[in-house]
Design a protein around this motif. Structure first.
Motif, PDB file in Angstrom:
ATOM      1  N   ILE A   1       9.042 -10.374  -1.134  1.00 41.50           N
ATOM      2  CA  ILE A   1       9.096  -8.940  -1.414  1.00 41.50           C
ATOM      3  C   ILE A   1      10.114  -8.644  -2.506  1.00 41.50           C
ATOM      4  O   ILE A   1      11.259  -9.105  -2.434  1.00 41.50           O
ATOM      5  CB  ILE A   1       9.452  -8.169  -0.127  1.00 41.50           C
TER       6      ILE A   1
ATOM      7  N   LEU B   1      13.166 -10.756   1.487  1.00 45.32           N
ATOM      8  CA  LEU B   1      13.550  -9.675   0.574  1.00 45.32           C
ATOM      9  C   LEU B   1      14.332 -10.229  -0.606  1.00 45.32           C
ATOM     10  O   LEU B   1      15.421 -10.778  -0.432  1.00 45.32           O
ATOM     11  CB  LEU B   1      14.389  -8.622   1.303  1.00 45.32           C
TER      12      LEU B   1
ATOM     13  N   ALA C   1       8.956 -12.185   6.241  1.00 42.03           N
ATOM     14  CA  ALA C   1       9.198 -11.339   5.073  1.00 42.03           C
ATOM     15  C   ALA C   1      10.522 -11.746   4.434  1.00 42.03           C
ATOM     16  O   ALA C   1      11.544 -11.816   5.115  1.00 42.03           O
ATOM     17  CB  ALA C   1       9.231  -9.870   5.476  1.00 42.03           C
TER      18      ALA C   1
ATOM     19  N   ALA D   1       7.480 -11.222  -7.548  1.00 44.75           N
ATOM     20  CA  ALA D   1       7.246 -11.158  -6.105  1.00 44.75           C
ATOM     21  C   ALA D   1       6.003 -10.314  -5.840  1.00 44.75           C
ATOM     22  O   ALA D   1       5.891  -9.194  -6.348  1.00 44.75           O
ATOM     23  CB  ALA D   1       8.458 -10.568  -5.401  1.00 44.75           C
TER      24      ALA D   1
ATOM     25  N   ALA E   1      12.503  -6.298  -3.365  1.00 46.25           N
ATOM     26  CA  ALA E   1      13.147  -5.242  -2.583  1.00 46.25           C
ATOM     27  C   ALA E   1      13.508  -4.020  -3.407  1.00 46.25           C
ATOM     28  O   ALA E   1      13.735  -2.942  -2.859  1.00 46.25           O
ATOM     29  CB  ALA E   1      14.395  -5.788  -1.896  1.00 46.25           C
TER      30      ALA E   1
ATOM     31  N   ARG F   1       5.756 -13.582   3.107  1.00 48.83           N
ATOM     32  CA  ARG F   1       5.626 -12.451   2.200  1.00 48.83           C
ATOM     33  C   ARG F   1       6.903 -12.324   1.371  1.00 48.83           C
ATOM     34  O   ARG F   1       7.956 -11.966   1.901  1.00 48.83           O
ATOM     35  CB  ARG F   1       5.396 -11.149   2.979  1.00 48.83           C
TER      36      ARG F   1
ATOM     37  N   TYR G   1       4.853  -8.688  -3.189  1.00 44.79           N
ATOM     38  CA  TYR G   1       4.867  -7.611  -2.202  1.00 44.79           C
ATOM     39  C   TYR G   1       5.994  -6.621  -2.490  1.00 44.79           C
ATOM     40  O   TYR G   1       6.986  -6.959  -3.143  1.00 44.79           O
ATOM     41  CB  TYR G   1       5.061  -8.181  -0.790  1.00 44.79           C
ATOM     42  N   ASP G   2       5.813  -5.389  -1.950  1.00 44.35           N
ATOM     43  CA  ASP G   2       6.893  -4.412  -1.997  1.00 44.35           C
ATOM     44  C   ASP G   2       7.401  -4.183  -0.584  1.00 44.35           C
ATOM     45  O   ASP G   2       6.968  -4.857   0.370  1.00 44.35           O
ATOM     46  CB  ASP G   2       6.430  -3.108  -2.655  1.00 44.35           C
ATOM     47  N   LEU G   3       8.312  -3.235  -0.406  1.00 39.57           N
ATOM     48  CA  LEU G   3       8.972  -3.055   0.892  1.00 39.57           C
ATOM     49  C   LEU G   3       8.030  -2.695   2.029  1.00 39.57           C
ATOM     50  O   LEU G   3       8.360  -2.906   3.193  1.00 39.57           O
ATOM     51  CB  LEU G   3      10.073  -1.992   0.764  1.00 39.57           C
ATOM     52  N   ASP G   4       6.856  -2.174   1.723  1.00 38.30           N
ATOM     53  CA  ASP G   4       5.910  -1.855   2.792  1.00 38.30           C
ATOM     54  C   ASP G   4       5.512  -3.094   3.582  1.00 38.30           C
ATOM     55  O   ASP G   4       5.128  -3.005   4.754  1.00 38.30           O
ATOM     56  CB  ASP G   4       4.647  -1.203   2.210  1.00 38.30           C
ATOM     57  N   ALA G   5       5.612  -4.279   2.947  1.00 32.43           N
ATOM     58  CA  ALA G   5       5.199  -5.514   3.606  1.00 32.43           C
ATOM     59  C   ALA G   5       6.175  -5.965   4.688  1.00 32.43           C
ATOM     60  O   ALA G   5       5.869  -6.880   5.452  1.00 32.43           O
ATOM     61  CB  ALA G   5       5.032  -6.623   2.567  1.00 32.43           C
ATOM     62  N   VAL G   6       7.334  -5.329   4.763  1.00 32.76           N
ATOM     63  CA  VAL G   6       8.265  -5.654   5.853  1.00 32.76           C
ATOM     64  C   VAL G   6       7.670  -5.262   7.197  1.00 32.76           C
ATOM     65  O   VAL G   6       7.878  -5.942   8.213  1.00 32.76           O
ATOM     66  CB  VAL G   6       9.622  -4.948   5.632  1.00 32.76           C
TER      67      VAL G   6
END
Length: 335
Positions: free
Chosen positions: A41, A9, A7, A58, A43, A39, A60-65
């Motif tokens: 993200i 950020l 991931a 990007a 952030a 991924r 993805y959002d932070l849920d992808a962490v």
């Protein structure tokens, strides 16, 4: 410590090159390299603007962490502005670390990692230009400004732009072996290891001592005669002071002892000669006040992090074209 899901950020208004480093190392797929699920993200949500005027979308959002084995903060906007990282991103980093992920910061990303509190009581590094600011803002972090990266097992930090490449290759080597790391390094046309630390990249201008008094004139004279055998007693006599008074005044003005100052100035002079001349290391050593190249090398390596010839190969007039005589170059990285 193995990993397959990475991931990355991305924060708004970040430097473009640093942002691209983990994607360049982990994102390309080839048969001779391990395959990573990368991924990228946003952030802070939405498109990511860079300081180069390029906007990144990007996916993805932070849920992808959640569920990532390796979480990387590749950089941060200029920390001198004093803007704190968003709490949502800090909390995502804390949760990832608590769940067992390896958490990594590259270059200015260390400011984000420090804001999580995860670096408290640990050694860490960042770009040498911002190391003092990092130490000031986060006094519980043990800042090491002279290394390329710091590996604390579950938390790693790196220095500078290409220091991020060094650390990412180290992560591949640590988890997937030397062959995989070497393959990626060849694709990036970069050394799989770099010798020394940040010290070789930090510019230390020779200070201009205050003139108009015997003490300042003595320091100026010493800087112009580093090739001579200079004694502290002789310098004190030239400054019209007793040795004890001279030592006390010297520490007040420079923060160090006369002997340490002289040694440091001689190494600095050797650096400049290696950068600007093609003279053999033996001749450089004597012009800088060392008895021989053998006498110069340990002091040079301790202050700069690499051997004199390794330094010349990077910064000398013929840097990049193979210039330089053999001097026992050590290709192991200092982390």
């Amino acid at each position: 410590m193995g990993f397959s899901t990475v991931a990355v950020l991305m924060f708004d208004r970040i430097p473009l090159f640093e942002a691209s480093v983990p994607i360049a190392v982990f994102g390309e797929r080839r048969d001779d390299r391990p395959e990573f699920d990368v991924r990228v993200i946003a952030a802070e949500g939405g498109p990511v603007r860079t300081d180069a005027g390029v906007t990144l979308a990007a996916p993805y959002d932070l849920d992808a962490v959640e569920g990532a084995d390796l979480v990387i903060v590749p950089t941060w906007r200029r920390p001198s502005a004093g803007e704190p990282p968003p709490e949502e991103a800090l909390e995502a980093l804390r949760r990832a670390h608590s769940a067992g992920a390896t958490v990594v910061s590259l270059c200015l990303g260390t400011f984000v990692l420090a804001a999580t509190g995860l670096l408290d009581g640990r050694p860490a590094t960042t770009h040498w230009r911002y190391a003092g600011l990092l130490a000031s803002l986060h006094p519980r972090v043990e800042v090491r400004p002279d290394v390329l990266y710091v590996d604390e097992g579950d938390i790693l930090t790196s220095a500078g732009s290409t220091g991020g490449i060094d650390l990412c290759l180290h992560l591949v080597r640590r988890s997937h072996g030397t062959q995989a790391a070497n393959s990626i390094a060849r694709g990036l046309v970069t050394p799989p290891h770099r010798s020394g630390g940040q010290a070789q990249y930090i510019d230390h201008p020779v200070p201009a001592p205050a003139t108009g008094d015997p003490f300042g004139d003595t320091l100026d004279w010493a800087l112009r005669h580093l090739d001579r055998e200079l004694s502290v007693d002789g310098m004190a006599a030239r400054a019209l002071m007793s040795r004890r008074t001279f030592d006390r005044r010297f520490r007040q003005v420079t923060g160090t002892t006369p002997a340490q100052w002289l040694l440091h100035q001689r190494v600095l002079h050797a650096q400049r000669l290696l950068e600007t001349t093609a003279e053999p290391v033996e001749r450089v050593a004597r012009r800088a006040g060392f008895a021989s190249a053998v006498a110069l090398r340990p002091h040079f390596r301790r202050h700069v992090g690499v051997s004199p010839t390794a330094y010349r190969e990077t910064f000398g007039m013929g840097a990049g074209d193979g210039a330089g005589a053999a001097d026992g170059v050590n290709l192991s990285v200092g982390g």
